[in-house]
Design an enzyme around this catalytic site. Sequence first.
Site, PDB file in Angstrom:
ATOM      1  N   GLN A   1       2.008 -29.453  33.864  1.00 50.35           N
ATOM      2  CA  GLN A   1       2.352 -30.170  32.649  1.00 50.35           C
ATOM      3  C   GLN A   1       3.840 -30.484  32.567  1.00 50.35           C
ATOM      4  OE1 GLN A   1       0.191 -31.320  30.467  1.00 50.35           O
ATOM      5  NE2 GLN A   1       1.793 -32.224  29.215  1.00 50.35           N
ATOM      6  N   PHE A   2       4.683 -29.607  33.157  1.00 54.38           N
ATOM      7  CA  PHE A   2       6.127 -29.762  33.013  1.00 54.38           C
ATOM      8  C   PHE A   2       6.797 -30.444  34.204  1.00 54.38           C
ATOM      9  CE2 PHE A   2       5.112 -25.954  30.447  1.00 54.38           C
ATOM     10  CZ  PHE A   2       5.447 -26.478  29.208  1.00 54.38           C
TER      11      PHE A   2
ATOM     12  N   ILE B   1       4.043 -27.370  46.281  1.00 56.28           N
ATOM     13  CA  ILE B   1       2.706 -26.770  46.337  1.00 56.28           C
ATOM     14  C   ILE B   1       1.828 -27.181  45.165  1.00 56.28           C
ATOM     15  CG2 ILE B   1       3.331 -24.770  47.742  1.00 56.28           C
ATOM     16  CD1 ILE B   1       3.611 -23.132  45.185  1.00 56.28           C
TER      17      ILE B   1
ATOM     18  N   CYS C   1       0.815  -1.217   0.000  1.00 55.03           N
ATOM     19  CA  CYS C   1       0.000   0.000   0.000  1.00 55.03           C
ATOM     20  C   CYS C   1       0.849   1.268   0.000  1.00 55.03           C
ATOM     21  CB  CYS C   1      -0.935  -0.008   1.209  1.00 55.03           C
ATOM     22  SG  CYS C   1      -0.083  -0.208   2.797  1.00 55.03           S
TER      23      CYS C   1
ATOM     24  N   ASP D   1      -3.418 -21.687  25.625  1.00 53.93           N
ATOM     25  CA  ASP D   1      -3.982 -22.625  26.609  1.00 53.93           C
ATOM     26  C   ASP D   1      -4.655 -21.855  27.740  1.00 53.93           C
ATOM     27  OD1 ASP D   1      -4.638 -25.042  27.732  1.00 53.93           O
ATOM     28  OD2 ASP D   1      -2.656 -25.466  28.547  1.00 53.93           O
TER      29      ASP D   1
END
EC number: 2.7.10.2
Length: 625
Positions: free
Chosen positions: A378-379, A374, A149, A487
């Site tokens: 996932q890891f 605590i 443009c 996520d």
Amino acid sequence: MNNFILLEEQLIKKSQQKRRTSPSNFKVRFFVLTKASLAYFEDRHGKKRTLKGSIELSRIKCVEIVKSDISIPCHYKYPFQTLVYLQVVHDNYLLYVFAPDCESRQRWVLTLKEETRNNNSLVSKYHPNFWMDGRWRCCSQLEKPAVGCAPYDPSKNASKKPLPPTPEDNRRSFQEPEETLVIALYDYQTNDPQELALRCDEEYYLLDSSEIHWWRVQDKNGHEGYAPSSYLVEKSPNNLETYEWYNKSISRDKAEKLLLDTGKEGAFMVRDSRTPGTYTVSVFTKAIISENPCIKHYHIKETNDSPKRYYVAEKYVFDSIPLLIQYHQYNGGGLVTRLRYPVCSWRQKAPVTAGLRYGKWVIQPSELTFVQEIGSGQFGLVHLGYWLNKDKVAIKTIQEGAMSEEDFIEEAEVMMKLSHPKLVQLYGVCLEQAPICLVFEFMEHGCLSDYLRSQRGLFAAETLLGMCLDVCEGMAYLEKACVIHRDLAARNCLVGENQVIKVSDFGMTRFVLDDQYTSSTGTKFPVKWASPEVFSFSRYSSKSDVWSFGVLMWEVFSEGKIPYENRSNSEVVEDISTGFRLYKPRLASCHVYQIMNHCWKEKPEDRPPFSQLLSQLAEIAEAGL
């Protein structure tokens, strides 16, 4: 001759996203420009450079500065672009590169233009802004190959060096800069020689504010150093942040709770109204004839003349908001009571900093103390711990094989630059022993989904709306920074003091190696939060985050219920594909549920951006649901 090095420097490149499903990320690379090619290498300390890509100069169609209107999400803030023709696949792709300063960018652009200005395939027009979220930001065209443009001039500034400044211009360039004063809102203690300690309410000279999160300042004794910009505010008689009665972005519901908890006649605050640039005075009173005390809200109005003047009651007009407040602290002047006791929530506790110290993102194992486990994610495991035995932190230990560690380490420093009051701050990484650890801001009450379930039946609808507002604030910041969460769910938001909700784990799924989580056919894939284009084509964008936010709102207003309840992943996919949507939770008003449904529009382009959602939710909150 073709191998003669013209330029070499460490720069940051944005992923080219040659495939639709490719992630958008930023990586530090060592660039080398020769007469024949532009090559970039992975350059790790103590290791041999690895070639990651090379572009023949003859295939470059355009080299130009990017005129960005957004916050740059990496710590090099001066972007330029090259448009490249790939003969093999008959396609164009863009390479966005970020230089550390204006001079560096100018040097690269001018040299590349000089070397490519006689190429046969140069374009006549280019796009001066970024391609982002499925459109060009400069002209809003929706096709990536669309003709540019703005006219492209390959010779402009390419072969001519600028004339030296005239004596008058030269004198002007050496004039002393105008001094800017800033005020410390909090104490800041440090032993780091690069930094400067701050004392609350003291003034400092601002020397350099080019880094967003750390400013270089000087105290009255001439000592210089870096300090967190979130602890400082520019000195100005009309800057409300210097006043103890100002609460920048507090919701009506939270304001009322704070004032009711104070319980003092005339307790008050000034807060942002739902319309940007306007303000509300909220005041606690027992003076009204009723059984219960109440909170009155007064909009601060502006006159139409120039310069603007401000008033709450028309008889009493003032040149500034601080003067208006000062008057009403001694005179009712049309208010239900005079303003006696200023109330401020955000100055009670200092904000988190982008990194534990200036320039520090690698943390030594000896600096960390593990206290107790605590949670787990996932890891791997999450521990409460301390940095240098004084700062409370959350430490995530990464289970072997759970994460693409090399890719994460490359981006960790960039992720640390993302800092906002409604994001869980990544402080740094511990790399010198296995397993590696990620060090985050500690949030007192854990994940939002567990918190909602543990307190079910105790929440007012206004409180739940405030939680959604907090998350939306954090997501609007990520949207502006061009970061996709991928996520978003209540399990990936954390609860801090005073029920402040912060978004966590943004972008982390890019580094997960478990196919059961990352593949839409996997048993762990979060289908119930995924938009149709994600579970069908793995096509992530800020608009797929908007869909997930609608599901998160449903989680919040159902006080922690699992969406789609007992349906399997395949049943959820089938239901959504046929137009089924989640029902209205009991605590959600019709207006709130309408916003959820806007988030669940089938086409991504029909869903509102987070910036718009934030305005809509704030309007509902101000109107009292």
